[in-house]
Design a protein around this motif. Structure first.
Motif, PDB file in Angstrom:
ATOM      1  N   VAL A 203      -2.049   3.776  -8.101  1.00 21.05           N
ATOM      2  CA  VAL A 203      -2.319   2.349  -8.349  1.00 21.05           C
ATOM      3  C   VAL A 203      -2.586   2.097  -9.832  1.00 21.05           C
ATOM      4  O   VAL A 203      -2.165   1.071 -10.383  1.00 21.05           O
ATOM      5  CB  VAL A 203      -3.504   1.880  -7.472  1.00 21.05           C
ATOM      6  CG1 VAL A 203      -4.025   0.535  -7.928  1.00 21.05           C
ATOM      7  CG2 VAL A 203      -3.088   1.824  -6.007  1.00 21.05           C
ATOM      8  N   ALA A 204      -3.270   3.037 -10.478  1.00 23.55           N
ATOM      9  CA  ALA A 204      -3.539   2.896 -11.917  1.00 23.55           C
ATOM     10  C   ALA A 204      -2.243   2.951 -12.727  1.00 23.55           C
ATOM     11  O   ALA A 204      -2.059   2.206 -13.697  1.00 23.55           O
ATOM     12  CB  ALA A 204      -4.496   3.991 -12.382  1.00 23.55           C
ATOM     13  N   LEU A 205      -1.324   3.835 -12.312  1.00 27.56           N
ATOM     14  CA  LEU A 205      -0.043   3.976 -13.024  1.00 27.56           C
ATOM     15  C   LEU A 205       0.924   2.846 -12.693  1.00 27.56           C
ATOM     16  O   LEU A 205       1.711   2.432 -13.545  1.00 27.56           O
ATOM     17  CB  LEU A 205       0.601   5.318 -12.652  1.00 27.56           C
ATOM     18  CG  LEU A 205      -0.068   6.578 -13.215  1.00 27.56           C
ATOM     19  CD1 LEU A 205       0.430   7.825 -12.482  1.00 27.56           C
ATOM     20  CD2 LEU A 205       0.203   6.699 -14.714  1.00 27.56           C
ATOM     21  N   TYR A 206       0.861   2.359 -11.445  1.00 29.30           N
ATOM     22  CA  TYR A 206       1.815   1.337 -10.984  1.00 29.30           C
ATOM     23  C   TYR A 206       1.030   0.191 -10.334  1.00 29.30           C
ATOM     24  O   TYR A 206       1.033   0.033  -9.105  1.00 29.30           O
ATOM     25  CB  TYR A 206       2.799   1.940  -9.984  1.00 29.30           C
ATOM     26  CG  TYR A 206       3.486   3.182 -10.494  1.00 29.30           C
ATOM     27  CD1 TYR A 206       4.564   3.106 -11.371  1.00 29.30           C
ATOM     28  CD2 TYR A 206       3.056   4.455 -10.090  1.00 29.30           C
ATOM     29  CE1 TYR A 206       5.197   4.249 -11.841  1.00 29.30           C
ATOM     30  CE2 TYR A 206       3.678   5.600 -10.561  1.00 29.30           C
ATOM     31  CZ  TYR A 206       4.743   5.496 -11.436  1.00 29.30           C
ATOM     32  OH  TYR A 206       5.364   6.634 -11.907  1.00 29.30           O
ATOM     33  N   PRO A 207       0.343  -0.616 -11.136  1.00 29.50           N
ATOM     34  CA  PRO A 207      -0.558  -1.644 -10.584  1.00 29.50           C
ATOM     35  C   PRO A 207       0.151  -2.738  -9.792  1.00 29.50           C
ATOM     36  O   PRO A 207      -0.510  -3.476  -9.054  1.00 29.50           O
ATOM     37  CB  PRO A 207      -1.242  -2.217 -11.831  1.00 29.50           C
ATOM     38  CG  PRO A 207      -0.367  -1.844 -12.980  1.00 29.50           C
ATOM     39  CD  PRO A 207       0.300  -0.575 -12.610  1.00 29.50           C
ATOM     40  N   LYS A 208       1.470  -2.843  -9.921  1.00 26.06           N
ATOM     41  CA  LYS A 208       2.210  -3.865  -9.182  1.00 26.06           C
ATOM     42  C   LYS A 208       2.938  -3.292  -7.961  1.00 26.06           C
ATOM     43  O   LYS A 208       3.679  -4.016  -7.289  1.00 26.06           O
ATOM     44  CB  LYS A 208       3.238  -4.542 -10.101  1.00 26.06           C
ATOM     45  CG  LYS A 208       2.642  -5.234 -11.327  1.00 26.06           C
ATOM     46  CD  LYS A 208       1.729  -6.389 -10.947  1.00 26.06           C
ATOM     47  CE  LYS A 208       1.207  -7.121 -12.196  1.00 26.06           C
ATOM     48  NZ  LYS A 208       0.241  -8.181 -11.820  1.00 26.06           N
ATOM     49  N   ASN A 209       2.750  -2.008  -7.709  1.00 25.17           N
ATOM     50  CA  ASN A 209       3.434  -1.363  -6.583  1.00 25.17           C
ATOM     51  C   ASN A 209       2.703  -1.718  -5.286  1.00 25.17           C
ATOM     52  O   ASN A 209       1.655  -1.165  -4.965  1.00 25.17           O
ATOM     53  CB  ASN A 209       3.465   0.154  -6.794  1.00 25.17           C
ATOM     54  CG  ASN A 209       4.318   0.875  -5.752  1.00 25.17           C
ATOM     55  OD1 ASN A 209       4.221   0.615  -4.566  1.00 25.17           O
ATOM     56  ND2 ASN A 209       5.155   1.783  -6.231  1.00 25.17           N
ATOM     57  N   GLU A 210       3.264  -2.652  -4.540  1.00 23.75           N
ATOM     58  CA  GLU A 210       2.597  -3.167  -3.341  1.00 23.75           C
ATOM     59  C   GLU A 210       2.378  -2.086  -2.278  1.00 23.75           C
ATOM     60  O   GLU A 210       1.277  -2.008  -1.706  1.00 23.75           O
ATOM     61  CB  GLU A 210       3.392  -4.335  -2.754  1.00 23.75           C
ATOM     62  CG  GLU A 210       2.718  -5.057  -1.596  1.00 23.75           C
ATOM     63  CD  GLU A 210       1.435  -5.800  -1.978  1.00 23.75           C
ATOM     64  OE1 GLU A 210       0.690  -6.196  -1.055  1.00 23.75           O
ATOM     65  OE2 GLU A 210       1.169  -5.969  -3.188  1.00 23.75           O
ATOM     66  N   PRO A 211       3.367  -1.221  -1.971  1.00 26.52           N
ATOM     67  CA  PRO A 211       3.103  -0.171  -0.983  1.00 26.52           C
ATOM     68  C   PRO A 211       1.950   0.749  -1.390  1.00 26.52           C
ATOM     69  O   PRO A 211       1.163   1.176  -0.544  1.00 26.52           O
ATOM     70  CB  PRO A 211       4.423   0.609  -0.916  1.00 26.52           C
ATOM     71  CG  PRO A 211       5.459  -0.389  -1.323  1.00 26.52           C
ATOM     72  CD  PRO A 211       4.792  -1.238  -2.366  1.00 26.52           C
ATOM     73  N   ALA A 212       1.841   1.044  -2.692  1.00 32.52           N
ATOM     74  CA  ALA A 212       0.741   1.896  -3.165  1.00 32.52           C
ATOM     75  C   ALA A 212      -0.588   1.181  -2.990  1.00 32.52           C
ATOM     76  O   ALA A 212      -1.585   1.787  -2.570  1.00 32.52           O
ATOM     77  CB  ALA A 212       0.959   2.280  -4.626  1.00 32.52           C
ATOM     78  N   LEU A 213      -0.626  -0.103  -3.302  1.00 31.77           N
ATOM     79  CA  LEU A 213      -1.845  -0.892  -3.131  1.00 31.77           C
ATOM     80  C   LEU A 213      -2.265  -0.941  -1.665  1.00 31.77           C
ATOM     81  O   LEU A 213      -3.445  -0.789  -1.332  1.00 31.77           O
ATOM     82  CB  LEU A 213      -1.630  -2.311  -3.669  1.00 31.77           C
ATOM     83  CG  LEU A 213      -1.563  -2.471  -5.193  1.00 31.77           C
ATOM     84  CD1 LEU A 213      -0.971  -3.819  -5.566  1.00 31.77           C
ATOM     85  CD2 LEU A 213      -2.961  -2.326  -5.803  1.00 31.77           C
ATOM     86  N   VAL A 214      -1.282  -1.142  -0.789  1.00 36.55           N
ATOM     87  CA  VAL A 214      -1.575  -1.203   0.645  1.00 36.55           C
ATOM     88  C   VAL A 214      -2.111   0.142   1.139  1.00 36.55           C
ATOM     89  O   VAL A 214      -3.094   0.206   1.890  1.00 36.55           O
ATOM     90  CB  VAL A 214      -0.307  -1.603   1.435  1.00 36.55           C
ATOM     91  CG1 VAL A 214      -0.535  -1.444   2.942  1.00 36.55           C
ATOM     92  CG2 VAL A 214       0.090  -3.037   1.107  1.00 36.55           C
ATOM     93  N   ALA A 215      -1.465   1.241   0.700  1.00 42.62           N
ATOM     94  CA  ALA A 215      -1.901   2.573   1.132  1.00 42.62           C
ATOM     95  C   ALA A 215      -3.309   2.884   0.627  1.00 42.62           C
ATOM     96  O   ALA A 215      -4.143   3.433   1.368  1.00 42.62           O
ATOM     97  CB  ALA A 215      -0.909   3.626   0.631  1.00 42.62           C
ATOM     98  N   TYR A 216      -3.591   2.529  -0.625  1.00 43.99           N
ATOM     99  CA  TYR A 216      -4.913   2.792  -1.202  1.00 43.99           C
ATOM    100  C   TYR A 216      -5.977   1.967  -0.490  1.00 43.99           C
ATOM    101  O   TYR A 216      -7.049   2.470  -0.129  1.00 43.99           O
ATOM    102  CB  TYR A 216      -4.873   2.470  -2.692  1.00 43.99           C
ATOM    103  CG  TYR A 216      -6.156   2.775  -3.440  1.00 43.99           C
ATOM    104  CD1 TYR A 216      -6.879   3.935  -3.193  1.00 43.99           C
ATOM    105  CD2 TYR A 216      -6.631   1.900  -4.427  1.00 43.99           C
ATOM    106  CE1 TYR A 216      -8.050   4.219  -3.890  1.00 43.99           C
ATOM    107  CE2 TYR A 216      -7.796   2.182  -5.134  1.00 43.99           C
ATOM    108  CZ  TYR A 216      -8.502   3.334  -4.857  1.00 43.99           C
ATOM    109  OH  TYR A 216      -9.657   3.614  -5.544  1.00 43.99           O
ATOM    110  N   GLN A 217      -5.660   0.714  -0.250  1.00 38.27           N
ATOM    111  CA  GLN A 217      -6.581  -0.175   0.470  1.00 38.27           C
ATOM    112  C   GLN A 217      -6.887   0.376   1.865  1.00 38.27           C
ATOM    113  O   GLN A 217      -8.043   0.416   2.300  1.00 38.27           O
ATOM    114  CB  GLN A 217      -5.937  -1.552   0.606  1.00 38.27           C
ATOM    115  CG  GLN A 217      -6.771  -2.567   1.354  1.00 38.27           C
ATOM    116  CD  GLN A 217      -7.606  -3.399   0.419  1.00 38.27           C
ATOM    117  OE1 GLN A 217      -7.072  -3.967  -0.512  1.00 38.27           O
ATOM    118  NE2 GLN A 217      -8.885  -3.456   0.667  1.00 38.27           N
ATOM    119  N   SER A 218      -5.843   0.807   2.549  1.00 40.83           N
ATOM    120  CA  SER A 218      -6.002   1.344   3.897  1.00 40.83           C
ATOM    121  C   SER A 218      -6.893   2.579   3.893  1.00 40.83           C
ATOM    122  O   SER A 218      -7.767   2.726   4.757  1.00 40.83           O
ATOM    123  CB  SER A 218      -4.621   1.683   4.481  1.00 40.83           C
ATOM    124  OG  SER A 218      -4.751   2.301   5.738  1.00 40.83           O
TER     125      SER A 218
END
Length: 654
Positions: A203-218
């Motif tokens: 998420v830090a490297l790709y702050p706009k990557n929605e799948p990464a944000l969703v996975a981190y949130q989950s």
């Protein structure tokens, strides 16, 4: 050392490729007759089915697949082969169902997706066609090594998947899909610390990557890190106010931190925009239940059932209120779902547990046990749980945490905050009642089952010397720092009282760690009659974890291992752990309340005796029980099932 079964399986595959079907079948049957391990059994049955289909015997292949999928009900490749068999027989309906199930359990199966695209095109199902086409497009864009690693992951070969993924990341540093996949593998392996670090970095490297944000949130929500999860979700909503998924995760995190009014408002807004989202109705129901609005929660769960009659979680959520009574028509509806081959495995598991509760309520114990047993058996087959491994882990705690570890200056080592009161034990042992009693005191905040000690233990497990053996190597400074970290991380769950409760039951394993980093913390062991406690756990479908609870022998052995470890803690930490027997609380509430408060150094308050009048967020299955005065009916519920509980009695040595 080479695996002889794997060598024979490779031989069978070679025979299959050369169209030597009888030879392939013969080799696999020999492996099965040798009482092979589960992976060899799974692959042998699968190869026999493939060989039979290729030999123009699809019906015989289907019989083999029935055995395979009964034994391994979440095996995606087995369902894909089933789809090919039905296709060979010209049964398009069963074919499509099988291919769909294959993609549910293993989303990397491109051949199954392509078969579905053909079927949906032919039948004009545009919505399903769009979903299948998107999956094919996504998979086709991924590097082949990652697809291979994903396939291994979904087929349960986690360590092989990890090797492939790490190898790809070495050559393609910081590849976002590879980082997310490795985190998912870490999650499956329960290496939560690694998984969190990977997703946080992604998420830090790709702050706009929605799948990464969703996975981190989950993952944050799964780990109970709700304050961080809520902060991330707020940012996602601020960046994109129309992002419904971000709003859903924000509402979930807000329930986690106890901000129920805002969470409920969010759910209501989302449902006003789309009232047909059955899963959202269930989440909304959970939030209402946590706030004590049981009738409204039941209405929400019933709406979910009305919208999606095959949604198992809605039925189980109704049963899990512990006060709901199913109508005869709903029981018939649930029985039909369990009997229907097209019902998904997850839905079937949920419905089985709900049916067990429905029949128990009307004292039809044989039927109730049948469905409890069926639900537990199906759930257990999806897990890779080994009670012997758990027993060894608990023994290691006793071996590593000797009396010398806590001798002399140990009480002056670590963070000296007296704030935490840990309630530990087994699930369904009465810990929620003890929490409600203590949280009714003016000087104590109730929180929830916090994951922070488990997280610290996971972090220590990543060091060169294995946890718990590395507890002896922690410096005074490290112990203090870890204790302060715990106090800081849990601050968001508190409301300003001097003391707070952490009632994660599994923390009983980590009492050595707790006393190293928080020597002034109070620890209460919630104990319940072993038969009552174990059977109550067996009846419960847990949202996550507690994998020991899905087989009677396993749960009995776990209870005995828990008792043994608690006896060890008592011997090396004399006077520092209070055992509270659930039956004593029921028989002498005021006396036990005074005893608990004395142990915690708290003055007596009548509110603790009148605990059921306290209004607070409660998220455990016992939430409705602790909002009522003490009652005795739960003490002997297991007795109606006594004749079916021989494996449990034997494990408990009763």
């Amino acid at each position: 050392m080479s695996d002889p079964n794997q060598s024979r399986l490779n031989e069978a595959k070679k025979a299959l490729m050369q169209s030597q079907f009888e030879q392939a079948i013969s080799i696999c049957n020999q492996i099965l007759s040798d009482r092979s391990d589960s992976n060899s059994e799974k692959e042998s049955l699968y190869l026999i089915a493939v060989a039979l289909r290729m030999a123009q015997q699809p019906r015989d292949a289907l019989h083999t697949l029935d055995k395979l999928l009964q034994r391994f009900p979440d095996y995606g490749r087995g369902f894909q082969e089933q789809g090919y068999c039905w296709k060979a027989l010209g049964d398009e309906r069963n074919m499509a169902t099988a291919f769909y199930r294959a993609t549910r359990f293993n989303p990397t199966l491109l051949p199954a997706w392509r078969e579905l695209v053909q079927f949906y095109t032919k039948t004009g199902n545009q919505q399903a066609l769009n979903v299948a086409s998107q999956h094919i497009q996504h998979l086709s864009a991924l590097p082949k090594p990652l697809i291979g690693a994903m396939d291994l992951l979904h087929e349960g070969q986690l360590h092989k998947a990890e090797q492939v993924c790490r190898s790809y990341l070495q050559a393609n540093k910081h590849h976002p899909d590879a980082m997310m996949l490795l985190a998912e593998i870490g999650l499956q392996l329960k290496v939560y610390h690694d998984a969190e670090f990977l997703l946080e970095s992604c998420v830090a490297l790709y702050p706009k990557n929605e799948p990464a944000l969703v996975a981190y949130q989950s993952l944050l929500n799964k780990l109970g890190k709700f304050p961080v999860a809520a902060k991330l979700a707020r940012k996602r909503v601020a960046d994109n106010p129309d992002n419904a998924q971000a709003k859903i995760t924000l509402a979930f995190a807000l329930v986690g931190v106890g901000e129920l009014d805002e969470a409920l408002a969010l759910y209501q807004d989302l449902l006003s925009q789309n009232a047909q989202r059955h899963g959202l109705w269930v989440q909304y129901g959970h939030a209402l239940k946590a706030q004590g609005q049981t009738d409204d929660a039941i209405n929400a769960y019933e709406k979910a059932v009305h919208i999606a009659a095959d949604y198992g979680d809605a039925y189980w959520s109704l049963a899990n209120t512990k006060t709901y009574r199913f109508t005869e028509s709903m029981v018939s509806q649930m029985q039909a779902l369990v009997s229907d081959d097209s019902t998904s495995l997850d839905d079937k598991i949920h419905v089985c547990f709900a049916l067990g509760k429905a029949y128990e309520d009307v004292k039809q114990f044989q039927q109730a046990f049948h469905f409890y047993q069926q639900g537990n058996s199906l759930k257990n087959k999806t897990l890779n749980f080994d009670i012997s491994r758990t027993e060894r882990a608990l023994t290691e705690q006793a071996q590593a945490c000797t009396a010398e570890l806590f001798a002399d200056k140990a009480e002056n080592v670590g963070c000296q905050a007296p704030d935490p009161i840990f309630i530990v034990g087994l699930p369904r042992a009465g810990s929620t009642l003890l929490e409600q009693i203590l949280a009714s005191h003016s000087m104590v905040d109730g929180t929830m089952e916090l994951h922070d000690i488990l997280g610290i233990a996971s972090g220590l497990s990543q060091q060169q010397k294995a946890y718990p053996h590395n507890l002896t190597d922690l410096t005074d400074e490290q112990c203090a720092k870890l204790g302060e970290q715990y106090i800081q991380q849990t601050q968001a769950y508190r409301q300003g009282a001097p003391f707070f409760i952490d009632k994660m039951p599994n923390n009983f394993v980590h009492i050595g760690l707790i006393k190293r980093i928080l020597p002034k913390a109070k620890i209460i062991d919630a104990r319940r009659d072993p038969m009552a406690c174990c059977f109550s756990g067996f009846k419960q479908l847990f949202a996550d974890g507690q994998e020991f609870s899905y087989a009677l022998e396993d749960i009995g052995r776990y209870y005995r291992a828990y008792e043994k470890l608690m006896a060890h803690w008592q011997s090396v930490l004399p006077g520092q752990i209070l055992t509270v027997q659930h039956e004593n609380v029921i028989n002498d509430l005021e006396g036990e309340v005074k005893r608990i408060l004395d142990f915690c150094g708290l003055p007596f308050e009548q509110a603790c005796v009148d605990f059921y009048q306290t209004k607070r967020v409660i998220k455990t299955p016992s939430s409705e029980q602790v909002r009522q005065p003490i009652y005795r009916s739960g003490m002997t519920q297991w007795e109606g099932f006594s004749e079916y509980l021989s494996p449990l009695k034997q494990a408990l040595q009763i």
